[in-house]
Design a protein around this motif. Structure first.
Motif, PDB file in Angstrom:
ATOM      1  N   LEU A 125      -9.956   9.456  -0.900  1.00  0.00           N
ATOM      2  CA  LEU A 125      -9.411   9.319  -2.255  1.00  0.00           C
ATOM      3  C   LEU A 125      -7.902   9.140  -2.229  1.00  0.00           C
ATOM      4  O   LEU A 125      -7.355   8.387  -3.034  1.00  0.00           O
ATOM      5  CB  LEU A 125      -9.794  10.528  -3.107  1.00  0.00           C
ATOM      6  N   ASP A 126      -7.216   9.816  -1.308  1.00  0.00           N
ATOM      7  CA  ASP A 126      -5.762   9.630  -1.180  1.00  0.00           C
ATOM      8  C   ASP A 126      -5.420   8.166  -0.919  1.00  0.00           C
ATOM      9  O   ASP A 126      -4.498   7.620  -1.513  1.00  0.00           O
ATOM     10  CB  ASP A 126      -5.207  10.478  -0.030  1.00  0.00           C
ATOM     11  N   THR A 127      -6.181   7.529  -0.044  1.00  0.00           N
ATOM     12  CA  THR A 127      -5.945   6.127   0.291  1.00  0.00           C
ATOM     13  C   THR A 127      -6.231   5.230  -0.904  1.00  0.00           C
ATOM     14  O   THR A 127      -5.467   4.306  -1.201  1.00  0.00           O
ATOM     15  CB  THR A 127      -6.824   5.721   1.492  1.00  0.00           C
ATOM     16  N   LEU A 128      -7.311   5.516  -1.618  1.00  0.00           N
ATOM     17  CA  LEU A 128      -7.656   4.739  -2.810  1.00  0.00           C
ATOM     18  C   LEU A 128      -6.579   4.877  -3.882  1.00  0.00           C
ATOM     19  O   LEU A 128      -6.149   3.878  -4.478  1.00  0.00           O
ATOM     20  CB  LEU A 128      -9.012   5.195  -3.359  1.00  0.00           C
ATOM     21  N   ILE A 129      -6.127   6.091  -4.117  1.00  0.00           N
ATOM     22  CA  ILE A 129      -5.071   6.332  -5.122  1.00  0.00           C
ATOM     23  C   ILE A 129      -3.802   5.590  -4.734  1.00  0.00           C
ATOM     24  O   ILE A 129      -3.148   4.971  -5.578  1.00  0.00           O
ATOM     25  CB  ILE A 129      -4.826   7.839  -5.283  1.00  0.00           C
ATOM     26  N   GLN A 130      -3.461   5.622  -3.448  1.00  0.00           N
ATOM     27  CA  GLN A 130      -2.265   4.928  -2.974  1.00  0.00           C
ATOM     28  C   GLN A 130      -2.392   3.419  -3.194  1.00  0.00           C
ATOM     29  O   GLN A 130      -1.442   2.766  -3.614  1.00  0.00           O
ATOM     30  CB  GLN A 130      -2.032   5.236  -1.504  1.00  0.00           C
ATOM     31  N   LYS A 131      -3.563   2.864  -2.929  1.00  0.00           N
ATOM     32  CA  LYS A 131      -3.775   1.422  -3.131  1.00  0.00           C
ATOM     33  C   LYS A 131      -3.667   1.059  -4.606  1.00  0.00           C
ATOM     34  O   LYS A 131      -3.073   0.039  -4.963  1.00  0.00           O
ATOM     35  CB  LYS A 131      -5.139   1.004  -2.595  1.00  0.00           C
ATOM     36  N   VAL A 132      -4.252   1.881  -5.480  1.00  0.00           N
ATOM     37  CA  VAL A 132      -4.189   1.614  -6.921  1.00  0.00           C
ATOM     38  C   VAL A 132      -2.748   1.667  -7.405  1.00  0.00           C
ATOM     39  O   VAL A 132      -2.292   0.794  -8.141  1.00  0.00           O
ATOM     40  CB  VAL A 132      -5.082   2.607  -7.699  1.00  0.00           C
ATOM     41  N   ARG A 133      -2.012   2.691  -6.971  1.00  0.00           N
ATOM     42  CA  ARG A 133      -0.602   2.799  -7.373  1.00  0.00           C
ATOM     43  C   ARG A 133       0.216   1.622  -6.859  1.00  0.00           C
ATOM     44  O   ARG A 133       1.085   1.110  -7.551  1.00  0.00           O
ATOM     45  CB  ARG A 133      -0.012   4.111  -6.881  1.00  0.00           C
ATOM     46  N   HIS A 134      -0.053   1.198  -5.640  1.00  0.00           N
ATOM     47  CA  HIS A 134       0.678   0.071  -5.061  1.00  0.00           C
ATOM     48  C   HIS A 134       0.405  -1.210  -5.845  1.00  0.00           C
ATOM     49  O   HIS A 134       1.313  -1.987  -6.106  1.00  0.00           O
ATOM     50  CB  HIS A 134       0.305  -0.106  -3.586  1.00  0.00           C
ATOM     51  N   ASN A 135      -0.844  -1.419  -6.232  1.00  0.00           N
ATOM     52  CA  ASN A 135      -1.193  -2.609  -7.014  1.00  0.00           C
ATOM     53  C   ASN A 135      -0.577  -2.566  -8.399  1.00  0.00           C
ATOM     54  O   ASN A 135      -0.197  -3.603  -8.929  1.00  0.00           O
ATOM     55  CB  ASN A 135      -2.708  -2.760  -7.118  1.00  0.00           C
ATOM     56  N   GLU A 136      -0.483  -1.380  -8.987  1.00  0.00           N
ATOM     57  CA  GLU A 136       0.146  -1.268 -10.305  1.00  0.00           C
ATOM     58  C   GLU A 136       1.617  -1.625 -10.235  1.00  0.00           C
ATOM     59  O   GLU A 136       2.152  -2.293 -11.107  1.00  0.00           O
ATOM     60  CB  GLU A 136      -0.015   0.155 -10.862  1.00  0.00           C
ATOM     61  N   VAL A 137       2.296  -1.204  -9.171  1.00  0.00           N
ATOM     62  CA  VAL A 137       3.712  -1.506  -9.000  1.00  0.00           C
ATOM     63  C   VAL A 137       3.902  -2.993  -8.735  1.00  0.00           C
ATOM     64  O   VAL A 137       4.785  -3.620  -9.296  1.00  0.00           O
ATOM     65  CB  VAL A 137       4.325  -0.657  -7.858  1.00  0.00           C
ATOM     66  N   GLU A 138       3.062  -3.583  -7.874  1.00  0.00           N
ATOM     67  CA  GLU A 138       3.166  -5.008  -7.583  1.00  0.00           C
ATOM     68  C   GLU A 138       2.878  -5.860  -8.808  1.00  0.00           C
ATOM     69  O   GLU A 138       3.527  -6.865  -9.039  1.00  0.00           O
ATOM     70  CB  GLU A 138       2.181  -5.396  -6.478  1.00  0.00           C
TER      71      GLU A 138
END
Length: 147
Positions: A125-138
């Motif tokens: 879940l940590d990895t998934l949350i990080q990916k979602v946050r990264h996509n939101e910023v991009e």
């Protein structure tokens, strides 16, 4: 296939298995399932030190490690609790784990330490949350101000 391609999934599987085994220890001591505390079929008295609190750490933070949420902090706490168990419960009998019954405590301590250092792996879940946050910023583009 290169080792780098499978290291994330393998680390995730290691984390899941280690977390699940730790949760089983906590559940057996708190709920009396899976043979109960130390195979007696009994539960530990609520709030008893240090057994009940160790079982609570095993259950709660082992679950977090299992699902990969707050993984590094949870794994570090699990590792520390097993270091405490080893040096307070087992080491006074004899320094070597094979002679003092502390093999599980030592293995859990070092296993969780590795998880804390290397992270949760790719299936967490940590990895998934990080990916979602990264996509939101991009994907974010600031609004233009019109005069």
């Amino acid at each position: 296939m290169k080792i780098g391609q499978i290291s994330g999934p393998v680390l995730s599987l290691f984390r899941v298995v280690t977390g699940l085994l730790f949760v089983c220890h906590g559940a057996s001591s708190i709920f009396g399932v899976l043979g109960g505390s130390r195979g007696t079929g009994q539960v530990l008295p609520f709030g008893s030190w240090p057994g009940w609190w160790a079982a609570a750490i095993q259950l709660v933070f082992g679950s977090l490690v299992l699902i990969g949420l707050f993984t590094r902090v949870s794994a570090l706490l699990c590792s520390g609790s097993m270091a405490y168990a080893y040096f307070v419960v087992h080491a006074p009998q004899n320094l070597f784990p094979i002679r003092n019954g502390g093999e599980a405590a030592a293995m859990f301590c070092w296993s969780f330490f590795l998880i804390a250092v290397f992270g949760p792996g790719s299936w967490a879940l940590d990895t998934l949350i990080q990916k979602v946050r990264h996509n939101e910023v991009e994907g974010y583009t600031p609004a233009t101000v019109q005069a």
